[in-house]
Motif scaffolding. Structure first.
Motif, PDB file in Angstrom:
ATOM      1  N   SER A  75      -3.381  -9.009  16.719  1.00 50.86           N
ATOM      2  CA  SER A  75      -2.122  -8.709  16.021  1.00 50.86           C
ATOM      3  C   SER A  75      -1.407 -10.010  15.666  1.00 50.86           C
ATOM      4  O   SER A  75      -1.604 -11.032  16.326  1.00 50.86           O
ATOM      5  CB  SER A  75      -1.179  -7.893  16.916  1.00 50.86           C
ATOM      6  OG  SER A  75      -1.765  -6.678  17.289  1.00 50.86           O
ATOM      7  N   ILE A 139      -4.912  -5.417  13.765  1.00 48.30           N
ATOM      8  CA  ILE A 139      -6.190  -5.190  13.096  1.00 48.30           C
ATOM      9  C   ILE A 139      -7.265  -4.907  14.144  1.00 48.30           C
ATOM     10  O   ILE A 139      -7.396  -5.637  15.131  1.00 48.30           O
ATOM     11  CB  ILE A 139      -6.592  -6.430  12.243  1.00 48.30           C
ATOM     12  CG1 ILE A 139      -5.520  -6.667  11.169  1.00 48.30           C
ATOM     13  CG2 ILE A 139      -7.978  -6.243  11.613  1.00 48.30           C
ATOM     14  CD1 ILE A 139      -5.742  -7.886  10.291  1.00 48.30           C
ATOM     15  N   GLY A 140      -8.012  -3.848  13.931  1.00 51.96           N
ATOM     16  CA  GLY A 140      -9.135  -3.508  14.808  1.00 51.96           C
ATOM     17  C   GLY A 140     -10.396  -3.430  13.968  1.00 51.96           C
ATOM     18  O   GLY A 140     -10.424  -2.714  12.963  1.00 51.96           O
TER      19      GLY A 140
HETATM   20  C1  BTN Z   1      -6.160   2.863  12.338  1.00 49.16           C
HETATM   21  O1  BTN Z   1      -5.847   3.945  12.850  1.00 49.16           O
HETATM   22  O2  BTN Z   1      -7.019   2.789  11.466  1.00 49.16           O
HETATM   23  C2  BTN Z   1      -5.469   1.593  12.782  1.00 49.16           C
HETATM   24  C3  BTN Z   1      -6.184   0.948  13.916  1.00 49.16           C
HETATM   25  C4  BTN Z   1      -5.514  -0.328  14.390  1.00 49.16           C
HETATM   26  C5  BTN Z   1      -6.134  -0.855  15.662  1.00 49.16           C
HETATM   27  C6  BTN Z   1      -5.599  -2.207  16.032  1.00 49.16           C
HETATM   28  S1  BTN Z   1      -6.521  -2.980  17.325  1.00 49.16           S
HETATM   29  C7  BTN Z   1      -5.311  -4.234  17.441  1.00 49.16           C
HETATM   30  C8  BTN Z   1      -3.963  -3.553  17.327  1.00 49.16           C
HETATM   31  N1  BTN Z   1      -3.548  -3.043  18.614  1.00 49.16           N
HETATM   32  C9  BTN Z   1      -3.513  -1.715  18.651  1.00 49.16           C
HETATM   33  O3  BTN Z   1      -3.195  -1.030  19.621  1.00 49.16           O
HETATM   34  N2  BTN Z   1      -3.829  -1.221  17.447  1.00 49.16           N
HETATM   35  C10 BTN Z   1      -4.146  -2.267  16.496  1.00 49.16           C
END
Ligand code: BTN
Length: 246
Positions: A75, A139-140
């Motif tokens: 993040s 971002i994941g």
């Molecule tokens: C989605 O639902 O597509 C969004 C996913 C986002 C995941 C990332 S991993 C880093 C950051 N920390 C989290 O808890 N979520 C985001």
């Protein structure tokens, strides 16, 4: 183990991600980075990366699954005065696609607004939260993952599962930030053009989840503000949120 020195040696940015904090295990990088900002432990534009999240969060209250040493979960925070949420949301998506392409030589696609896709499978996602005058951007990405949680197994993929090559997470992350900074000066209309060229459902019929309803709609691209144009029963409607199912 994420190699911070390798990441920094590939980072060409002037401002963003110049400082990075790496934590082995935490709840969610989005949650923790904001706490750190409030405690003056991190600044705007710094990055927090975790090897493992115990409470990874996706959009719409979904859980986000990731694998230690295989995924990327990170993040960063920007001032909300810097750019609009629409531009940010599209810009992050196109930076991820461009960054991955530079390293893995494969063009993934975008599902509105910024899901990273290969055909109908999801490789990654972005969670943007606004708190006071800040955007928290999380971002994941599934990079070298090959085991997925049973609840997402049929809908998930990783760069490794597609290319069959092990990819450096450090290079991918550095190139995402390099691409972000390269493109951040573009105006919204240019960002929209690039986004549309990366979209995997332009002018196709999709299932659209909005306000607890699911409708069949044609996705006709983005308007000048970067909102989605949906053609529902021959009526053009504009949306700034919702979920598209392919
Ligand atoms: C989605 O639902 O597509 C969004 C996913 C986002 C995941 C990332 S991993 C880093 C950051 N920390 C989290 O808890 N979520 C985001």
């Amino acid at each position: 183990m994420f190699d911070v020195a390798l990441f920094l040696s590939n980072l060409k940015t002037k401002n963003i991600a110049r400082k990075i904090k790496y934590i082995q295990s935490l709840s969610s990088t989005n949650t923790v980075i904001y706490e750190m900002l409030m405690n003056n432990e991190i600044n705007i534009k710094d990055v927090l990366i975790a090897e493992q999240q115990t409470d990874g969060r996706g959009r719409r209250g979904d859980k986000w699954f990731s694998s230690k040493n295989k995924s990327l979960t990170f993040s960063f925070i920007l001032s909300s005065e810097e750019l609009s949420i629409n531009k940010l949301s599209l810009l992050v998506g196109i930076s991820i696609i461009t960054g991955i392409q530079k390293v893995a030589n494969i063009r993934f696609k975008l599902k509105w607004p910024n899901d990273i896709m290969y055909k109908n499978k999801k490789l990654g996602g972005v969670l943007i939260e606004k708190k006071r005058a800040h955007y928290i951007i999380g971002i994941g990405l599934n990079v070298n993952d090959f085991i997925f949680d049973p609840s997402i197994k049929s809908r998930a993929c990783s760069i490794h599962s597609i290319t069959k090559n092990k990819i450096s997470r450090e290079l991918i992350m550095a190139e995402i930030f390099n691409s972000y900074e390269e493109m951040a000066n573009k105006d919204l209309s240019q960002v929209i053009k690039i986004w549309e060229s990366f979209c995997n459902h332009m002018n196709t019929i999709v299932k659209f989840h909005h306000s607890n309803k699911i409708v069949s709609a044609e996705f006709s691209g983005l308007n000048k503000q970067g909102n989605a144009i949906m053609n529902i029963n021959d009526n053009k409607k504009i949306f700034n949120s919702g979920i598209i199912e392919l």
